[in-house]
Motif scaffolding. Sequence first.
Motif, PDB file in Angstrom:
ATOM      1  N   LEU A   1       0.803  -1.226   0.000  1.00 46.26           N
ATOM      2  CA  LEU A   1       0.000   0.000   0.000  1.00 46.26           C
ATOM      3  C   LEU A   1       0.836   1.277   0.000  1.00 46.26           C
ATOM      4  CD1 LEU A   1      -2.727  -1.080   2.543  1.00 46.26           C
ATOM      5  CD2 LEU A   1      -3.084  -0.525   0.132  1.00 46.26           C
ATOM      6  N   ILE A   2       2.089   1.205   0.401  1.00 45.02           N
ATOM      7  CA  ILE A   2       2.898   2.410   0.580  1.00 45.02           C
ATOM      8  C   ILE A   2       3.027   3.234  -0.704  1.00 45.02           C
ATOM      9  CG2 ILE A   2       5.190   3.269   1.230  1.00 45.02           C
ATOM     10  CD1 ILE A   2       3.311   2.354   3.563  1.00 45.02           C
ATOM     11  N   PRO A   3       3.297   2.653  -1.864  1.00 49.71           N
ATOM     12  CA  PRO A   3       3.372   3.493  -3.071  1.00 49.71           C
ATOM     13  C   PRO A   3       2.067   4.239  -3.362  1.00 49.71           C
ATOM     14  CG  PRO A   3       4.295   1.330  -3.511  1.00 49.71           C
ATOM     15  CD  PRO A   3       3.662   1.265  -2.165  1.00 49.71           C
ATOM     16  N   PHE A   4       0.930   3.622  -3.060  1.00 47.83           N
ATOM     17  CA  PHE A   4      -0.356   4.272  -3.300  1.00 47.83           C
ATOM     18  C   PHE A   4      -0.596   5.402  -2.301  1.00 47.83           C
ATOM     19  CE2 PHE A   4      -0.643  -0.054  -4.868  1.00 47.83           C
ATOM     20  CZ  PHE A   4      -0.949   0.192  -6.201  1.00 47.83           C
ATOM     21  N   ILE A   5      -0.201   5.179  -1.064  1.00 42.52           N
ATOM     22  CA  ILE A   5      -0.325   6.235  -0.054  1.00 42.52           C
ATOM     23  C   ILE A   5       0.595   7.393  -0.418  1.00 42.52           C
ATOM     24  CG2 ILE A   5       0.032   6.808   2.384  1.00 42.52           C
ATOM     25  CD1 ILE A   5      -0.827   3.881   2.984  1.00 42.52           C
ATOM     26  N   ASP A   6       1.768   7.082  -0.952  1.00 45.93           N
ATOM     27  CA  ASP A   6       2.684   8.150  -1.377  1.00 45.93           C
ATOM     28  C   ASP A   6       2.071   8.964  -2.514  1.00 45.93           C
ATOM     29  OD1 ASP A   6       5.094   9.608  -1.160  1.00 45.93           O
ATOM     30  OD2 ASP A   6       5.908   8.527  -2.879  1.00 45.93           O
ATOM     31  N   LEU A   7       1.407   8.303  -3.453  1.00 40.13           N
ATOM     32  CA  LEU A   7       0.722   9.025  -4.525  1.00 40.13           C
ATOM     33  C   LEU A   7      -0.371   9.936  -3.963  1.00 40.13           C
ATOM     34  CD1 LEU A   7       0.386   6.266  -7.272  1.00 40.13           C
ATOM     35  CD2 LEU A   7       1.774   8.345  -7.382  1.00 40.13           C
ATOM     36  N   MET A   8      -1.086   9.457  -2.962  1.00 36.75           N
ATOM     37  CA  MET A   8      -2.112  10.281  -2.326  1.00 36.75           C
ATOM     38  C   MET A   8      -1.475  11.462  -1.595  1.00 36.75           C
ATOM     39  SD  MET A   8      -4.756   7.288  -1.124  1.00 36.75           S
ATOM     40  CE  MET A   8      -5.475   8.277   0.124  1.00 36.75           C
ATOM     41  N   ARG A   9      -0.297  11.250  -1.005  1.00 34.17           N
ATOM     42  CA  ARG A   9       0.427  12.332  -0.345  1.00 34.17           C
ATOM     43  C   ARG A   9       0.800  13.414  -1.354  1.00 34.17           C
ATOM     44  NH1 ARG A   9       5.295  14.026  -0.488  1.00 34.17           N
ATOM     45  NH2 ARG A   9       5.999  12.212  -1.649  1.00 34.17           N
ATOM     46  N   VAL A  10       1.316  12.995  -2.500  1.00 35.04           N
ATOM     47  CA  VAL A  10       1.700  13.950  -3.544  1.00 35.04           C
ATOM     48  C   VAL A  10       0.472  14.726  -4.022  1.00 35.04           C
ATOM     49  CG1 VAL A  10       2.573  14.147  -5.922  1.00 35.04           C
ATOM     50  CG2 VAL A  10       3.743  12.665  -4.266  1.00 35.04           C
TER      51      VAL A  10
ATOM     52  N   GLU B   1      -2.885  19.703  -3.968  1.00 42.13           N
ATOM     53  CA  GLU B   1      -4.168  20.342  -3.702  1.00 42.13           C
ATOM     54  C   GLU B   1      -4.067  21.393  -2.595  1.00 42.13           C
ATOM     55  OE1 GLU B   1      -7.052  19.950  -5.540  1.00 42.13           O
ATOM     56  OE2 GLU B   1      -5.574  18.972  -6.834  1.00 42.13           O
ATOM     57  N   ILE B   2      -3.265  21.145  -1.583  1.00 46.14           N
ATOM     58  CA  ILE B   2      -3.053  22.140  -0.529  1.00 46.14           C
ATOM     59  C   ILE B   2      -2.424  23.391  -1.108  1.00 46.14           C
ATOM     60  CG2 ILE B   2      -1.670  22.658   1.525  1.00 46.14           C
ATOM     61  CD1 ILE B   2      -2.159  19.707   2.391  1.00 46.14           C
ATOM     62  N   ASN B   3      -1.432  23.205  -1.979  1.00 47.56           N
ATOM     63  CA  ASN B   3      -0.791  24.347  -2.623  1.00 47.56           C
ATOM     64  C   ASN B   3      -1.774  25.115  -3.497  1.00 47.56           C
ATOM     65  OD1 ASN B   3       1.701  23.905  -1.419  1.00 47.56           O
ATOM     66  ND2 ASN B   3       2.384  22.569  -3.065  1.00 47.56           N
ATOM     67  N   ASN B   4      -2.693  24.406  -4.163  1.00 41.97           N
ATOM     68  CA  ASN B   4      -3.694  25.062  -5.001  1.00 41.97           C
ATOM     69  C   ASN B   4      -4.686  25.877  -4.190  1.00 41.97           C
ATOM     70  OD1 ASN B   4      -2.650  24.270  -7.434  1.00 41.97           O
ATOM     71  ND2 ASN B   4      -4.014  22.512  -7.646  1.00 41.97           N
TER      72      ASN B   4
END
Length: 108
Positions: free
Chosen positions: A87-96, A101-104
Amino acid sequence: MQHKRFYCAVDFAFQRIGGKYKGRILWALRDGTLRYGELRRHIEGVTTKMLTQALKEMERDRLISRNVIATKPLHVEYSLTPSGKLLIPFIDLMRVWGEHEINNLHSP
């Protein structure tokens, strides 16, 4: 444990990793084993009851493993299982995505 038939893989996945703390627990364990107190420090705002409940559910779902070390006092360590590590690569994609979105939100 009774086996339930699932018709949607997305529903199956979110039932196991959904909620306020499970993704954060998985992310905290990505670099290795942590003791209970270390996990509490990583997961801001979690109560003892909620962390314990999430850990039990995640162990039941075979995402994490719990290791009790027979010292005085007892130490309990948590680590990712092979399924949890997937699951870690998918969670990392969600983090990115979340960072983007926070920056937007702050852009005109």
